[in-house]
Scaffold this active site. Sequence first.
Site, short mmCIF file in Angstrom:
data_model
loop_
_atom_site.label_atom_id
_atom_site.label_comp_id
_atom_site.label_asym_id
_atom_site.label_seq_id
_atom_site.Cartn_x
_atom_site.Cartn_y
_atom_site.Cartn_z
N LYS A 99 2.38 12.06 1.45
CA LYS A 99 1.45 10.93 1.52
C LYS A 99 1.74 10.26 2.86
CE LYS A 99 1.63 9.29 -3.26
NZ LYS A 99 2.09 8.11 -4.03
N SER B 153 0.91 -0.03 -4.95
CA SER B 153 1.18 -0.19 -3.51
C SER B 153 -0.13 -0.03 -2.73
CB SER B 153 2.18 0.86 -3.04
OG SER B 153 3.40 0.70 -3.72
N ARG C 247 2.01 2.87 -15.85
CA ARG C 247 1.11 1.72 -15.90
C ARG C 247 0.02 1.89 -16.94
NH1 ARG C 247 0.44 1.92 -9.54
NH2 ARG C 247 0.73 4.07 -10.19
N HIS D 292 7.21 -2.75 -9.43
CA HIS D 292 8.45 -1.96 -9.27
C HIS D 292 9.67 -2.84 -9.54
CE1 HIS D 292 5.92 0.36 -6.12
NE2 HIS D 292 6.09 1.20 -7.13
#
Length: 164
Positions: free
Chosen positions: A41, A128, A90, A17
């Site tokens: 989440k 993460s 990504r 990030h």
Amino acid sequence: MKIAVYPGSFDPITLGHIDIIKRISDHFDQLIILVSESNQKSSLFTAEERASFIRENFKQEPHIQVAAHSGLTVDYAHQIKAQVIVRGLRAIGDFEYEMSMAHMNKKLNPSIETMIVFANPTYQYISSRGVKEVAKHQGSLEGLVPVNVAKALKEKIEKMKETR
Ligand code: ADP
């Protein structure tokens, strides 16, 4: 004034990030990193904790600001007169989700453009979720997250063990 919003969960912020933020920030007069407060989440860190980790890393950069928000990103972007939403990509696995979100946001507010930035190959594998798993099993966090996040992850995991 060119304003961009970079939204995400950032639970926690990783070097992937941070790389995106550094690469895009100079293309805008102001970049707002928008930490999602959404409960969709279940997050390890509170939105305030996630925001403070980011702030600590960009306190020398006045044109990079951090905010938390629980509503739609396009509504926040409209409120602060941002023209652009930035997202990172990504690998192919991110593609469908990012594309449908970009189209949905375009439908909700056609004047806001989503710009996708490819991950730096050095950080492409970092997520993460992955770093939380490494932290849980006491793996090395070097090269994955900034120093303040590595410290906070270790403390959080320790605390969780104590309360078990
Ligand atoms: P979200 O839950 O909204 O996907 P994340 O915090 O996981 O939020 O990620 C925010 C944005 O950053 C997403 O666009 C994601 O694809 C991108 N991103 C996540 N990890 C990386 C990385 N290692 N390199 C580049 N971009 C990344």
